[in-house]
Design a protein around this motif. Structure first.
Motif, PDB file in Angstrom:
ATOM      1  N   GLU A 122       0.937  -1.740  -0.221  1.00 28.90           N
ATOM      2  CA  GLU A 122      -0.067   0.050   0.152  1.00 28.90           C
ATOM      3  C   GLU A 122       0.715   1.437   0.320  1.00 28.90           C
ATOM      4  N   ASP A 123       0.464   2.581   1.299  1.00 27.80           N
ATOM      5  CA  ASP A 123       1.235   3.523   0.748  1.00 27.80           C
ATOM      6  C   ASP A 123       2.731   3.339   0.626  1.00 27.80           C
ATOM      7  N   ARG A 135       0.146  -6.330   3.729  1.00 27.77           N
ATOM      8  CA  ARG A 135      -0.854  -5.406   3.532  1.00 27.77           C
ATOM      9  C   ARG A 135      -0.372  -5.266   2.333  1.00 27.77           C
ATOM     10  N   LYS A 158      -6.962   1.650   6.679  1.00 28.46           N
ATOM     11  CA  LYS A 158      -8.136   2.235   6.105  1.00 28.46           C
ATOM     12  C   LYS A 158      -9.710   1.893   6.631  1.00 28.46           C
ATOM     13  N   GLU A 183      -6.377   4.067  11.105  1.00 28.16           N
ATOM     14  CA  GLU A 183      -6.420   5.403  10.599  1.00 28.16           C
ATOM     15  C   GLU A 183      -7.978   5.754   9.604  1.00 28.16           C
ATOM     16  N   ASP A 207      -2.995   8.558   8.419  1.00 28.38           N
ATOM     17  CA  ASP A 207      -3.781   8.726   8.026  1.00 28.38           C
ATOM     18  C   ASP A 207      -5.004   9.196   8.938  1.00 28.38           C
TER      19      ASP A 207
HETATM   20 MG   LIG Z   1      -2.188   4.620   6.689  1.00 29.20          MG
END
Ligand SMILES: [Mg+2]
Ligand SMILES: CC(C)(COP(=O)(O)OP(=O)(O)OC[C@H]1O[C@@H](n2cnc3c(N)ncnc32)[C@H](O)[C@@H]1OP(=O)(O)O)[C@@H](O)C(=O)NCCC(=O)NCCSC(=O)C[C@](C)(O)C(=O)O
Length: 325
Positions: free
Chosen positions: A38-39, A70, A101, A135, A162
């Motif tokens: 992810e991020d 993740r 999220k 988050e 986040d």
């Molecule tokens: Mg995050």
């Protein structure tokens, strides 16, 4: 719920070959290796990261070290391929899917069913667990329903970056404190006032710990982004440990030892906890040890610490000796 030691969830960007090459060494140093999709992974490297994770899962034996990924968030263009491709190729090696999220129980229900379908299709015998990142403001509001959403729920981590953005908090830091979040003392006779810095994350961690423990899940502190400040990282991890968290994320090799130190109980505390258990073999009554009253409740507190020390000892022979197990 499998009983496993998870003092640090170590993040690896699997799209980078040099980082993948570090995994055999990491397996011996950390409790969990997590391939992050992810991020922090650029949009144009998402499929490289997914393929890199499949490769590192295939090429390594993890033993008692956890293998997690993740995945991208549910409303991204990558989530479905992340889950489908990973479970269908290396689902037998994967312990936990970390879902970012998460806003409510519905997000967990969706992943739960998808995993069930893929496990059935692939004939996988061991269920893959779900770990939610807390988050968003909505996720924090719904934390109890998220915890209760599926028997696959492993636990939760705080996602302070986040979450700060989602809440409109005015900080650019990834976790940790903020010098302006403080209580100012009254002035003394000379007019001096002292600002006592407070923990920005206290409320959320407390809420997460209660939701997790009510449903038998494991709470975790998340990331600490300032690698140049190991002292603050240790302090933030320790607050989380004292409040009930079982581990934190390590984003850089320098944070592995910090997490190991913080999330392995203090040898002096273990020795004292063992004294309590020894003094009250059936866990009832009241006794005095070193001037401190002990009863059924402190017996349970001592048991938490001794059980954790035993778990740590099963993996860490050096600490086993220090604890005397
Ligand atoms: Mg995050
Ligand atoms: C930040 C980066 C690029 C700096 O990486 P670098 O190479 O520039 O750093 P370095 O200090 O120069 O690295 C020293 C050595 O350590 C290695 N190294 C460095 N990091 C790692 C690692 N993780 N695992 C294994 N090895 C690592 C690195 O390759 C190098 O090896 P070398 O001496 O052989 O050249 C790198 O540390 C990294 O990619 N870390 C992971 C970042 C990440 O996953 N971020 C996302 C999680 S936080 C988050 O998402 C927020 C949250 C929850 O969602 C929300 O609050 O909302």
């Amino acid at each position: 719920m499998p009983i496993s030691l998870e003092r640090m969830i170590h993040f690896v960007p699997p799209n980078i070959e040099k980082m993948r090459a570090k995994v055999p060494d990491l397996v011996n140093k950390v409790d969990v290796v997590l391939g992050n999709l992810e991020d922090a992974i650029p949009a144009d490297a998402k499929s490289d990261a997914r393929n890199g994770f499949i490769q590192l899962a295939r090429e390594n034996e993890f033993g008692s070290t956890g293998l997690w990924t993740r995945v991208n968030c549910l409303n991204s263009p990558w989530f479905l391929d992340d889950v489908m491709e990973i479970v269908q190729t290396v689902g037998d090696k994967l312990d936990v899917v970390m879902l970012p999220k998460v806003e409510g129980a519905w997000d967990i229900h969706y992943l739960d069913q998808l995993l069930a379908q893929l496990e059935a299709k692939g004939g996988l015998g061991k269920p893959i667990l779900i770990h939610a990142i807390l988050e968003t403001a909505e996720g924090v509001k719904n934390v109890e329903q998220i915890a209760a959403a599926s028997p696959r729920m492993h636990g939760m981590s705080l996602g302070p970056a986040d979450l700060a953005a989602s809440r409109g908090m005015k900080t650019t830091r990834v976790g940790g404190g903020h010098p302006d979040y403080a209580v100012l003392s009254d002035s003394d006779n000379s007019g001096v006032r002292t600002a006592f810095q407070q923990d920005l994350w206290h409320y959320t961690v407390g809420k997460m710990v209660d939701a997790c423990l009510s449903y038998g899940l494991k709470p975790f502190y998340g990331p600490f982004g300032d690698f140049s400040d190991p002292q603050a990282c240790e302090s933030q991890f320790r607050n989380a440990f004292l409040m009930g968290c079982l581990g934190a994320w390590s984003l850089h090799p320098s944070q592995i030892e910090i997490a190991k130190k913080v999330f392995s109980p203090d040898p002096a505390e273990v020795a004292f906890a063992r004294k309590i258990l020894d003094a009250m073999p059936d866990g009832t009554g009241a006794v005095m040890i070193d001037g401190k009253m002990q009863d059924d409740a402190t017996w349970k507190q001592a048991k938490v610490i001794v059980d954790l020390a035993q778990l740590v000892s099963s993996k860490d022979k050096e600490l086993a000796e220090v604890y005397g197990f």
